[in-house]
Scaffold this active site. Sequence first.
Site, PDB file in Angstrom:
ATOM      1  N   GLU A  87     -25.208  49.644   5.179  1.00 35.08           N
ATOM      2  CA  GLU A  87     -24.243  50.085   4.169  1.00 35.08           C
ATOM      3  C   GLU A  87     -24.928  50.289   2.825  1.00 35.08           C
ATOM      4  O   GLU A  87     -25.573  49.371   2.306  1.00 35.08           O
ATOM      5  CB  GLU A  87     -23.112  49.065   4.035  1.00 35.08           C
ATOM      6  CG  GLU A  87     -22.003  49.502   3.097  1.00 35.08           C
ATOM      7  CD  GLU A  87     -20.830  48.549   3.078  1.00 35.08           C
ATOM      8  OE1 GLU A  87     -20.063  48.567   2.110  1.00 35.08           O
ATOM      9  OE2 GLU A  87     -20.682  47.767   4.056  1.00 35.08           O
ATOM     10  N   LYS A 272     -14.923  39.581   3.166  1.00 36.84           N
ATOM     11  CA  LYS A 272     -15.807  40.543   3.816  1.00 36.84           C
ATOM     12  C   LYS A 272     -16.960  40.895   2.888  1.00 36.84           C
ATOM     13  O   LYS A 272     -18.108  41.063   3.325  1.00 36.84           O
ATOM     14  CB  LYS A 272     -15.022  41.800   4.207  1.00 36.84           C
ATOM     15  CG  LYS A 272     -15.809  42.807   5.055  1.00 36.84           C
ATOM     16  CD  LYS A 272     -16.459  43.898   4.241  1.00 36.84           C
ATOM     17  CE  LYS A 272     -17.164  44.924   5.114  1.00 36.84           C
ATOM     18  NZ  LYS A 272     -17.876  45.954   4.317  1.00 36.84           N
ATOM     19  N   ASP A 288     -27.438  34.333  14.551  1.00 33.03           N
ATOM     20  CA  ASP A 288     -26.220  34.824  15.202  1.00 33.03           C
ATOM     21  C   ASP A 288     -25.157  35.077  14.131  1.00 33.03           C
ATOM     22  O   ASP A 288     -24.399  34.185  13.766  1.00 33.03           O
ATOM     23  CB  ASP A 288     -25.732  33.798  16.226  1.00 33.03           C
ATOM     24  CG  ASP A 288     -24.560  34.317  17.056  1.00 33.03           C
ATOM     25  OD1 ASP A 288     -24.004  35.374  16.710  1.00 33.03           O
ATOM     26  OD2 ASP A 288     -24.212  33.654  18.047  1.00 33.03           O
TER      27      ASP A 288
END
Length: 787
Positions: A87, A272, A288
């Site tokens: 992004e 987010k 992870d």
Amino acid sequence: MSQERFVARIPKFYKLSVTERVRAVRQQGLLSPQDFQALVSGEHTLDVDSADKMIENVIGVMGLPVGLGLNFLINGREYAVPLVVEEPSIVAALSSAAKVARAGGGFEVESTEPILIGQIQVVDVPHPQRAKAALLQRKDEIINLANSLHPNMVARGGGAKDLEVHIHPSSGQGGDMVVAHLLVDTRDAMGANLVNTMCEGVASLVENIAEGKVFLRILSNLTDRAMVRAKVAIPLDALAGKGFDGEQVRDGIILANEFASIDPYRAATHNKGIMNGIDAVALATGNDWRAIEAGAHAWAARGSHYASLTQWTRGDDGALLGQLEIPLKVGIVGGPLQSNPTVGMNLRLLGVKTARELAEVMGAVGLAQNFSAVRALVTEGIQQGHMTLHARSVVAAAGAPPEIFDTVVDRLIASGEIKIWKARELVGELARKGLNERLEGGAERQDDNRPTELDAPAMAAGHGKIILLGEHAVVYGRHAVAAPVPLAIQAHVEKGGDGVQMIIPRWGVEQRLHTRSEKQHSFDKSMNLILETLGLQDEAMRIEIFPNVPRAMGLGGSAALAVATIRGLDRCFELGLDDEQVNALAFECEKIAHGTPSGIDNTLSTYGRAMLFRSGDDPLRREIEIATPVDLVVGISGIESLTAATVARVRKAREAHPALYDDIFDQIDSLVLQGVDALADVSVDNRLETLGELMNVCQGLLNAMQVSSWELEEMIQIARREGALGAKLTGGGGGGSIIALCPPGGETAPKIEAALKEAGYQAVPVTIGGDGGGDRGDGGGPAGGGA
């Protein structure tokens, strides 16, 4: 040069070529000669053979950019942070935020021991409380058995450290379940496989002690025993810039965070943004990221509702204080380090010595990313909010239902009392008066006598519009017939303040008008054009806009905004503008918004009358008297219709096939002229049915020009299925809205409205005609004649 002496600030790093950046990083001592050569040659990337050993069914390898977050000062130590992310702007935003944070001493981060929880579920337990007591009594035996399975971990100072037991109700036949939590310090490993092995190994012993049956035995990704707490203090002078002083930025960030702390919808996007940074570090270091995300969001939802992971407050010295608390269980040893060469290189570049140190770096990165994102939102971002963000958070806290939420926000801001008690009062008023479905008329005023969106006579306005027939052809000198709709944009202007403040509560906008050319979007350009043309560019004022016309939906919103603003300025500064002057200036604004507009939107918005329109040097604006009311339903797709884009597409197609498109425009022109005759009195000789057929044919031609969309076509089919005599897009197309013509009697419009809403669209019933046309919408004066 050692990592400890490295200054993580490389001037103009972003301007260097990739090879130059690699060399600069090598010169700072962050890369070994081997890693330097691997980066320059590209040998650091994962090859297919290695990938084939990592997962099943490998057919290739996908690459992602590796960037460096610079300027980080964490617990007094310099870091250049590797980030893997696709992004744009995240890496630059992090580096900028880290640079700002240095003004207050950088980030301070602390962490707890890297404890991972393994869960052992026991069902069919005859005496849950007795089982719990027995398990706790023999926990040393269970812990010792678990540690015997991984002696090397114990030798490194890790291993099983404690046992907890929980009792949970079960809906099954076996009664309550007993769940044992094995708390394992996995040191520098991520530890998932290790903990799962321990849970499997002690399952039989736990089963015997609890006198039940062990079912699931697996780790938990809610790693709330491995917590990271990051803090930062940013002085006011480091916050100032881009036209905002430090106090404005600080208070805006605090208000935005307050919104995220009480509203789950805002909190999801807020968090987010935090994970944008943390996930990028996790990917770069082979961790992870899915497990990290799961733990973070579970932690954010631990209270009564999902909320912000950060807190931003004001310090005693006025500085902005930020804190992030998040569960982070990561590793720096294990399979990914050996199997993916880029991961190993990134860890060496980062220079962390332990998994806890890596988690602390991630915490600082998450807080930095949050600061950068929220600062952009409250200064020059997509929605520039200060008072508006605060008002929305207050209205959310007051429990306003969705159908009146925006209205309460508008009225709360207009009242000047941004308080929960006031919001609750407004919610009660709207409920009592039945205004939560559709606000109609009225001239209410708040106690402080400031105008609200219900106070139409107190505010200037511009009409919305629907084009019945003639879209796109009207740009090329053909006729169109259009009518105003009762939806409008209203404006109120007050003198004073600092510069020009634009407030649009329903759109979440509060900003100082940009005047620098590089800052100006079409909205800024239109507002500055208005101010300069009226000689008001040096005046200080507050412009409040209350939109009831949705943006970019083909209903003339941009023109209505321009007309309402011009009339509001005319009222406030007593300029004495007539309708022609208002219309001409609004047309210039439309040129900025749409490129080559026909002028129909600003004309309808100004005069508020149904009319036959034709552009040109000698424009035609002939008012149409519609003797009998005509019922329509406006269906709104929610997909923005960019008129400039569709007009440009049609122009390009016409240039390629001029004869074909001119023929289409002539056909549409013929439909328009027949439609005017039908509108004159729709009660005569089935003229309403004729108008419906003309609309259907026109839609076919518009579709042939490829300005329709599947959303518009679906709404049109729904309307026709529910009994519409005709249905077509209205406006530029490509999204936006449709209009559906209803037969007389009043039964069809509610059916079409309900069917459109059931399909997920918005729908508004509209009646035109029957009263000699609409009024001007600005509280006085006749509508103005036609040329």
